[in-house]
Write a protein that holds these residues in place. Structure first.
Motif, PDB file in Angstrom:
ATOM      1  N   MET A 208      10.765 -18.817  -4.539  1.00  0.00           N
ATOM      2  CA  MET A 208      10.931 -17.396  -4.244  1.00  0.00           C
ATOM      3  C   MET A 208      12.386 -17.172  -3.839  1.00  0.00           C
ATOM      4  O   MET A 208      13.061 -18.094  -3.399  1.00  0.00           O
TER       5      MET A 208
ATOM      6  N   PRO B 113       0.240  -7.239   6.355  1.00  0.00           N
ATOM      7  CA  PRO B 113      -0.273  -5.902   6.075  1.00  0.00           C
ATOM      8  C   PRO B 113      -1.615  -5.650   6.770  1.00  0.00           C
ATOM      9  O   PRO B 113      -2.327  -6.583   7.101  1.00  0.00           O
TER      10      PRO B 113
ATOM     11  N   GLY C 175      -2.695  -1.081   2.966  1.00  0.00           N
ATOM     12  CA  GLY C 175      -1.525  -1.876   3.339  1.00  0.00           C
ATOM     13  C   GLY C 175      -1.360  -3.090   2.451  1.00  0.00           C
ATOM     14  O   GLY C 175      -0.249  -3.494   2.110  1.00  0.00           O
ATOM     15  N   GLN C 176      -2.497  -3.686   2.066  1.00  0.00           N
ATOM     16  CA  GLN C 176      -2.457  -4.874   1.213  1.00  0.00           C
ATOM     17  C   GLN C 176      -1.902  -4.527  -0.166  1.00  0.00           C
ATOM     18  O   GLN C 176      -1.153  -5.301  -0.753  1.00  0.00           O
ATOM     19  N   LEU C 177      -2.338  -3.361  -0.681  1.00  0.00           N
ATOM     20  CA  LEU C 177      -1.958  -3.018  -2.055  1.00  0.00           C
ATOM     21  C   LEU C 177      -0.650  -2.233  -2.112  1.00  0.00           C
ATOM     22  O   LEU C 177      -0.136  -1.963  -3.186  1.00  0.00           O
ATOM     23  N   ALA C 178      -0.112  -1.884  -0.946  1.00  0.00           N
ATOM     24  CA  ALA C 178       1.174  -1.191  -0.929  1.00  0.00           C
ATOM     25  C   ALA C 178       2.250  -2.127  -1.467  1.00  0.00           C
ATOM     26  O   ALA C 178       2.132  -3.345  -1.376  1.00  0.00           O
ATOM     27  N   ARG C 179       3.295  -1.511  -2.022  1.00  0.00           N
ATOM     28  CA  ARG C 179       4.369  -2.291  -2.605  1.00  0.00           C
ATOM     29  C   ARG C 179       5.031  -3.156  -1.547  1.00  0.00           C
ATOM     30  O   ARG C 179       5.290  -2.713  -0.438  1.00  0.00           O
ATOM     31  N   SER C 180       5.270  -4.411  -1.909  1.00  0.00           N
ATOM     32  CA  SER C 180       5.985  -5.299  -1.003  1.00  0.00           C
ATOM     33  C   SER C 180       7.464  -4.945  -1.031  1.00  0.00           C
ATOM     34  O   SER C 180       7.986  -4.564  -2.074  1.00  0.00           O
TER      35      SER C 180
ATOM     36  N   ARG D 155       3.242  -6.566  -7.427  1.00  0.00           N
ATOM     37  CA  ARG D 155       4.287  -5.963  -6.609  1.00  0.00           C
ATOM     38  C   ARG D 155       3.821  -5.697  -5.186  1.00  0.00           C
ATOM     39  O   ARG D 155       4.593  -5.220  -4.367  1.00  0.00           O
ATOM     40  N   SER D 156       2.533  -5.981  -4.898  1.00  0.00           N
ATOM     41  CA  SER D 156       1.987  -5.635  -3.585  1.00  0.00           C
ATOM     42  C   SER D 156       2.230  -6.729  -2.558  1.00  0.00           C
ATOM     43  O   SER D 156       2.652  -7.837  -2.880  1.00  0.00           O
ATOM     44  N   ARG D 157       1.944  -6.406  -1.301  1.00  0.00           N
ATOM     45  CA  ARG D 157       2.022  -7.399  -0.241  1.00  0.00           C
ATOM     46  C   ARG D 157       0.938  -8.457  -0.430  1.00  0.00           C
ATOM     47  O   ARG D 157       1.154  -9.626  -0.141  1.00  0.00           O
ATOM     48  N   PHE D 158      -0.230  -8.023  -0.899  1.00  0.00           N
ATOM     49  CA  PHE D 158      -1.301  -8.966  -1.224  1.00  0.00           C
ATOM     50  C   PHE D 158      -0.798  -9.985  -2.240  1.00  0.00           C
ATOM     51  O   PHE D 158      -0.979 -11.193  -2.081  1.00  0.00           O
TER      52      PHE D 158
ATOM     53  N   MET E  97       2.283 -10.819  -2.810  1.00  0.00           N
ATOM     54  CA  MET E  97       3.300 -11.669  -2.185  1.00  0.00           C
ATOM     55  C   MET E  97       2.614 -12.805  -1.422  1.00  0.00           C
ATOM     56  O   MET E  97       3.068 -13.957  -1.464  1.00  0.00           O
TER      57      MET E  97
END
Lengths: 253, 355
Positions: free
Chosen positions: A103, A115, A120-125, B183-186, B188
């Motif tokens: 990474m 998250p 929150g989990q599916l929000a963009r990182s 692209r999500s935190r999940f 990541m």
């Protein structure tokens, strides 16, 4: 924060009672009962094979102790899985520094964001707020210019700093560092020492396993000495330095 | 920044072009046969992309995804043929049931890592193969299960054309879901598991739940592909539905294209799917298509362990970088700018030392 507590009676941070772990016939931890101090820089020292890393792995849930209990600030954590212990506020580094090698440096930090809820989990990182917080930590470590580099390509020292930044990103109260000065050049040892001091002044508690005695003695408020899987001495560094049992354990007298 | 929006434009253009080709393919195809090849490739692409939810994100290599495709196919077929459900209600019910089954399967299989996980996943396919062969009174056994056609009045050519678009829609949905997770935190967190599972857990990522959730999502999409195949093909045989080979194709395609990329499995499916269909037509019943698949796998593992997409981007990157580092005129302003950010040269050093 540390000033608030009276010097004589520091609040307990991580504490174990009768922690025991054997690998086959070898007893790595032998009923270890020990308490570390909240808000302080604690050090755990001892000869090779005295059970320091096993102690780390037991209290962070990486391995299950055979007997004994672990508590953090009065809350029982015995037998909890590692992510639960992390979420209770305990972060750790690894003896042989571990980052996510393929990474980018920035993603290494973003992966440590926790998250909440499905949204929150599916929000963009890597939203702005997270990214800025990550960049702040990288800047503090002095590796912000490497944010887009692949973590595995960093030098050993840079990886150590990156690992610490990742742990900090997960917002722990107590940080366990396994040999932070291991394999690192003297200038960087000083640098890491300064960081620990600053971060402690900001309210984070540290527990450090380290062989570099200069670092331990100059940095820590409280030192615990392990030998053969149990504590044989504890106290302020000045006292430990002159303790006969400690000299005996190290020198084999 | 500018280069970032440039690449985004290029991506968008490529995506639109690919979509245009895919949408116009049936009307350009000389005969219904080409459309069936297109359907087979789209089916492979959906399966491989579904597999990549687990394989790509977490790095857990499942050779048993054929089981979920088979269960989706038989679930759909049996719900239509035995329970009399409308075809598309049966398709989604079957996928939901497979997702439910995937929970205990994943719960057991995801406890083990590496080679052990691969073996457990293969065992699942073989067990199901035996069950569906032996329980002939219900499943039709080796004589096969005939699934009634969903559009009874439709001519064969029109039937193929319709299913081509249905598979294309399913592929679009599957790719979108993968993109959202990527692209999500999940996502990541899942990628952190792929890199170093213990480290991920020590940072507070609930690795086991993450793996289980993505495993179930993967199984559900795989089942949808299997179910849609059942409705299209209309005849199921356990030997083909529950085959380790089917699972191996998904892995091969994803690896060939590149498991870290959204379009990796799709690209792999186009290449491998076309090669397989070609070998089947030209060399009939010989097992030459297996030789082709084996050779491809060998080439991928030996020369492009990360797949075609990273290999190609690395090649392009090499040309670009050589342009950057060769001696050229630099203005004073550029020099000053570079001196103000000494970091940039260091990044390059880091990149160079690794290549």
């Amino acid at each position: 924060m540390s000033e608030a507590a009276p010097e004589s009676e520091p609040a307990p941070s991580l504490a174990t009672t009768g922690l025991t772990k054997a690998f086959g016939g070898v007893t790595a931890l032998d009923s270890a009962t020990v308490t570390f101090h909240h808000g302080k820089v604690n050090a755990l020292i001892g000869p090779n094979g005295s059970g320091k890393t096993t102690f780390f792995n037991c209290v962070t849930g990486m391995i299950r102790p055979d007997a004994g209990r672990t508590a953090y600030r009065g809350r029982d954590l015995t037998g909890r899985p590692p992510h639960r212990i992390a979420r209770a506020g305990i972060g750790r580094s690894f003896q042989l520094c571990r980052v996510f090698p393929r990474m980018t440096v920035l993603d290494n930090l973003l992966a440590a964001v926790r998250p909440h809820g499905l949204a929150g989990q599916l929000a963009r990182s890597g939203r702005r707020e997270e990214t800025e917080r990550a960049r702040d930590w990288l800047t503090r470590m002095g590796i912000e210019h490497l944010e887009r580099a692949e973590a595995g390509r960093l030098s050993w020292g840079q990886q150590k700093l990156l690992e610490l930044a990742g742990v900090l990103m997960s917002e722990p109260e107590l940080i366990l560092l396994d040999e932070p000065a291991g394999g690192v050049n003297p200038a960087l040892v000083d640098r890491i020492g300064d960081l620990v001091r600053e971060l402690n002044a900001e309210g984070r508690t540290f527990l450090i396993v380290e062989h570099n005695m200069d670092m331990v003695m100059s940095l820590s408020d409280h030192v615990v000495v392990f030998d053969r899987g149990r504590p044989i001495a504890q106290g302020p560094p000045q006292v430990i330095q002159s303790d006969e049992r400690v000299l005996g354990a190290y020198l084999g007298i | 920044m500018r280069r970032g929006s440039d690449t985004r434009l290029i991506h968008l253009g490529a995506l639109l072009a690919a979509a245009a080709i895919a949408l116009s393919f049936p009307s350009m195809a000389p005969s219904p046969y080409e459309i069936t090849v297109g359907i087979a490739i789209l089916n492979y692409a959906v399966l491989s992309t579904s597999w990549n939810f687990v394989g790509g994100f977490t790095g857990y290599i499942s050779l048993g995804h054929g089981a979920f495709a088979g269960l989706g196919a038989y679930g759909t077929g049996l719900l239509v043929a035995r329970a009399g459900l409308p075809p598309f209600a049966a398709l989604f019910t079957a996928a939901a049931l497979v997702a439910l089954i995937a929970v205990p399967v994943g719960y057991a299989a995801l406890r083990v890592r590496g080679a052990s996980f691969v073996i457990v996943s293969i065992a699942l396919v073989l067990i199901l193969l035996l069950v569906f062969q032996s329980w002939a009174s219900f499943t039709g056994g080796s004589r096969g299960l005939v699934v009634p056609r969903p559009f009874p009045g439709m001519l064969r050519a029109e039937h193929h054309r319709t299913f081509y678009f249905l598979f294309l829609a399913l592929l679009a949905v599957t790719l979108s879901a993968w993109w959202v997770i990527d692209r999500s935190r999940f996502g990541m967190g899942l990628k952190a598991i792929r890199e170093d599972e213990d480290k991920a857990q020590s940072l507070g990522i609930p690795t086991y739940s993450y793996k289980l959730v993505v495993f179930v999502v993967s199984a559900a999409f795989t089942a949808l592909a299997g179910g849609l195949y059942a409705l299209w093909f209309g005849d199921l045989d356990p030997v083909f539905q529950f085959s380790v080979l089917g699972g191996a194709y998904m892995v091969l395609m994803a690896l060939l294209g590149g498991v870290r990329h959204l379009y990796g499995p799709l690209l792999g499916a186009v290449a491998v799917g076309y090669a397989l269909e070609y070998a089947k037509v030209e060399y009939g019943d010989t097992p030459l298509h297996l030789v082709v698949a084996g050779l491809l796998l060998g080439v991928v593992v030996m020369f492009m362990p990360d797949g075609v997409i990273p290999a190609a981007t690395a090649l392009i990157g090499r040309f670009r970088r050589s342009g950057e580092t060769s001696i050229r005129e630099v203005t004073a302003a550029e020099l000053r700018e570079r001196r103000e950010q000494p970091n940039r040269t260091e990044v390059k050093d880091g990149e160079r030392s690794g290549t």
